[in-house]
Design a protein around this motif. Structure first.
Motif, PDB file in Angstrom:
ATOM      1  N   THR A 267     -11.711  10.939 -12.174  1.00  0.00           N
ATOM      2  CA  THR A 267     -11.151  10.130 -13.264  1.00  0.00           C
ATOM      3  C   THR A 267      -9.633  10.068 -13.187  1.00  0.00           C
ATOM      4  O   THR A 267      -9.024   9.002 -13.357  1.00  0.00           O
ATOM      5  N   LEU A 268      -9.010  11.212 -12.913  1.00  0.00           N
ATOM      6  CA  LEU A 268      -7.553  11.234 -12.786  1.00  0.00           C
ATOM      7  C   LEU A 268      -7.082  10.380 -11.614  1.00  0.00           C
ATOM      8  O   LEU A 268      -6.050   9.703 -11.705  1.00  0.00           O
ATOM      9  N   ALA A 269      -7.856  10.395 -10.506  1.00  0.00           N
ATOM     10  CA  ALA A 269      -7.501   9.576  -9.351  1.00  0.00           C
ATOM     11  C   ALA A 269      -7.578   8.091  -9.704  1.00  0.00           C
ATOM     12  O   ALA A 269      -6.706   7.299  -9.329  1.00  0.00           O
ATOM     13  N   TRP A 270      -8.633   7.711 -10.451  1.00  0.00           N
ATOM     14  CA  TRP A 270      -8.777   6.308 -10.853  1.00  0.00           C
ATOM     15  C   TRP A 270      -7.637   5.884 -11.778  1.00  0.00           C
ATOM     16  O   TRP A 270      -7.072   4.792 -11.624  1.00  0.00           O
ATOM     17  N   ILE A 271      -7.293   6.739 -12.728  1.00  0.00           N
ATOM     18  CA  ILE A 271      -6.195   6.431 -13.652  1.00  0.00           C
ATOM     19  C   ILE A 271      -4.877   6.320 -12.898  1.00  0.00           C
ATOM     20  O   ILE A 271      -4.056   5.428 -13.154  1.00  0.00           O
TER      21      ILE A 271
ATOM     22  N   ARG B   9      -4.783   3.064 -10.995  1.00  0.00           N
ATOM     23  CA  ARG B   9      -4.595   1.959 -11.932  1.00  0.00           C
ATOM     24  C   ARG B   9      -3.143   1.875 -12.396  1.00  0.00           C
ATOM     25  O   ARG B   9      -2.553   0.776 -12.452  1.00  0.00           O
ATOM     26  N   ASP B  10      -2.541   3.027 -12.697  1.00  0.00           N
ATOM     27  CA  ASP B  10      -1.157   3.028 -13.180  1.00  0.00           C
ATOM     28  C   ASP B  10      -0.194   2.549 -12.101  1.00  0.00           C
ATOM     29  O   ASP B  10       0.765   1.818 -12.390  1.00  0.00           O
ATOM     30  N   ILE B  11      -0.437   2.975 -10.854  1.00  0.00           N
ATOM     31  CA  ILE B  11       0.435   2.530  -9.758  1.00  0.00           C
ATOM     32  C   ILE B  11       0.322   1.025  -9.577  1.00  0.00           C
ATOM     33  O   ILE B  11       1.324   0.322  -9.393  1.00  0.00           O
ATOM     34  N   ARG B  12      -0.912   0.522  -9.624  1.00  0.00           N
ATOM     35  CA  ARG B  12      -1.123  -0.911  -9.454  1.00  0.00           C
ATOM     36  C   ARG B  12      -0.462  -1.701 -10.595  1.00  0.00           C
ATOM     37  O   ARG B  12       0.172  -2.732 -10.344  1.00  0.00           O
ATOM     38  N   VAL B  13      -0.602  -1.217 -11.807  1.00  0.00           N
ATOM     39  CA  VAL B  13       0.033  -1.898 -12.949  1.00  0.00           C
ATOM     40  C   VAL B  13       1.549  -1.905 -12.776  1.00  0.00           C
ATOM     41  O   VAL B  13       2.218  -2.901 -13.086  1.00  0.00           O
ATOM     42  N   GLY B  14       2.099  -0.813 -12.261  1.00  0.00           N
ATOM     43  CA  GLY B  14       3.540  -0.762 -12.014  1.00  0.00           C
ATOM     44  C   GLY B  14       3.975  -1.801 -10.999  1.00  0.00           C
ATOM     45  O   GLY B  14       5.022  -2.455 -11.155  1.00  0.00           O
TER      46      GLY B  14
ATOM     47  N   ASP C  66      -0.144   1.395   0.585  1.00  0.00           N
ATOM     48  CA  ASP C  66       0.402   2.722   0.302  1.00  0.00           C
ATOM     49  C   ASP C  66      -0.144   3.303  -1.001  1.00  0.00           C
ATOM     50  O   ASP C  66      -0.044   4.512  -1.228  1.00  0.00           O
ATOM     51  N   ILE C  67      -0.729   2.434  -1.857  1.00  0.00           N
ATOM     52  CA  ILE C  67      -1.313   2.945  -3.102  1.00  0.00           C
ATOM     53  C   ILE C  67      -2.458   3.895  -2.785  1.00  0.00           C
ATOM     54  O   ILE C  67      -2.548   4.992  -3.339  1.00  0.00           O
ATOM     55  N   ASP C  68      -3.340   3.469  -1.871  1.00  0.00           N
ATOM     56  CA  ASP C  68      -4.470   4.318  -1.499  1.00  0.00           C
ATOM     57  C   ASP C  68      -3.988   5.632  -0.892  1.00  0.00           C
ATOM     58  O   ASP C  68      -4.525   6.702  -1.182  1.00  0.00           O
ATOM     59  N   ALA C  69      -2.958   5.541  -0.032  1.00  0.00           N
ATOM     60  CA  ALA C  69      -2.433   6.758   0.597  1.00  0.00           C
ATOM     61  C   ALA C  69      -1.856   7.713  -0.447  1.00  0.00           C
ATOM     62  O   ALA C  69      -2.082   8.926  -0.396  1.00  0.00           O
TER      63      ALA C  69
END
Length: 302
Positions: free
Chosen positions: A66-70, A73-78, A220-223
């Motif tokens: 769950t923390l990984a998903w959040i 999501r936060d990085i993508r929103v940024g 780089d988000i996935d990494a």
């Protein structure tokens, strides 16, 4: 005769147990014994405590996921916020030239040429650029590839089959405030058959029917997320091992004491007054039970 009857009753109970455990009607004694042991274990306190530890481990894994998903999501929103912000700046550049034309200061053709030149020169984050497509999906501005200007991009596809240039115009036309498009595109200098995931923000400048856009690679988000997952997972695993070890020691000690006490109580109930009771130690509930059994034994002897 009584012995025969007793043995017959035992045989009948075994057959009934086999019928309940083996629907085929065939029952091997070793298998039957194993099934009985399994049932006994599943109903024991040890199994229940072990189940609590397993549930704790599952909850820990779920928490890390769950923390990984959040985090992702936060990085993508940024990234989306950043793309939207810089695109709005470029949009203002086009709007400014259009207003110059509308006020009569310059001709429309000159206003468009100025807007193109300004957009072509804009940069952010070092070498990130902007592009503009007209209503026919022809690329009229490209910040780094002048050879792409004037090229019909309507047939361009990424490896997934998406006509991303057509998608740019569609999303921009359907969303007045702009929208996002996910696609895959090779990085500068990389082979075309090795694309990377990219996120673009596009917005329509309606007076000229221009679709303004800019994109950012997001591999780089996935990494980043996986790196954080590994660190979080390692810490969680360490806690799980520590807590599991402590809980396991407590569980097996408690189970051993309860088994010893259960054996002694069964022997006393069958009339064996000389049975040895487990050593009474501690001040917990099991110790209180052992003291009660000790009193029961003394009363039985008397």
């Amino acid at each position: 005769f009584n012995l025969r009857v007793h043995l017959g009753e035992i045989g009948e109970r075994v057959r009934r147990g086999c019928a309940g455990l083996a629907p085929t009607g065939r029952c091997s004694m070793p298998r039957f014994a194993k099934q009985l042991q399994l049932r006994r274990f599943l109903g024991s306190i040890r199994a229940r405590l072990l189940g609590i530890i397993v549930l704790f481990g599952v909850a820990l894994v779920a928490m890390v996921a769950t923390l990984a998903w959040i985090d992702a999501r936060d990085i993508r929103v940024g990234r989306q916020d950043e793309l939207r912000t810089v695109a709005e700046v470029a949009y203002k550049v086009i709007e400014q030239q259009y207003n110059e034309f509308k006020s009569g200061k310059i001709a429309e053709a000159e206003a468009q040429q100025r807007a193109k030149a300004n957009i072509r020169a804009l940069r952010y984050n070092g070498d990130e650029y902007f592009f503009v497509q007209d209503k026919n999906v022809v690329n009229i501005v490209h910040g780094t590839r002048a050879d792409q200007e004037g090229v019909d991009s309507s047939k361009r596809q990424d490896p997934t089959g998406k006509y991303f240039a057509v998608e740019f115009n569609r999303v921009a036309a359907e969303n007045v405030s702009g929208g996002f498009v996910d696609y895959q595109f090779a990085k500068p200098g990389a082979p075309l058959d090795k694309p990377s995931p990219k996120l673009a923000y596009v917005k329509l400048f309606a007076p000229w029917q221009w679709t303004l856009g800019t994109g950012m690679y997001i591999d780089d988000i996935d990494a980043t997320v996986w790196s954080r997952v590994l660190w979080t997972g390692a810490i969680a695993l360490a806690f799980l091992i520590l807590i599991g070890s402590v809980a396991g020691v407590v569980m097996f000690r408690l189970s051993k004491r309860l088994n010893a006490l259960s054996t002694a109580m069964t022997s006393l109930a069958s009339g064996e007054s000389e049975v040895a009771l487990p050593v009474i130690s501690g001040k917990d509930e099991v110790a209180d039970m052992a003291r009660a059994v000790q009193v029961f034994k003394q009363n039985a002897v008397e």
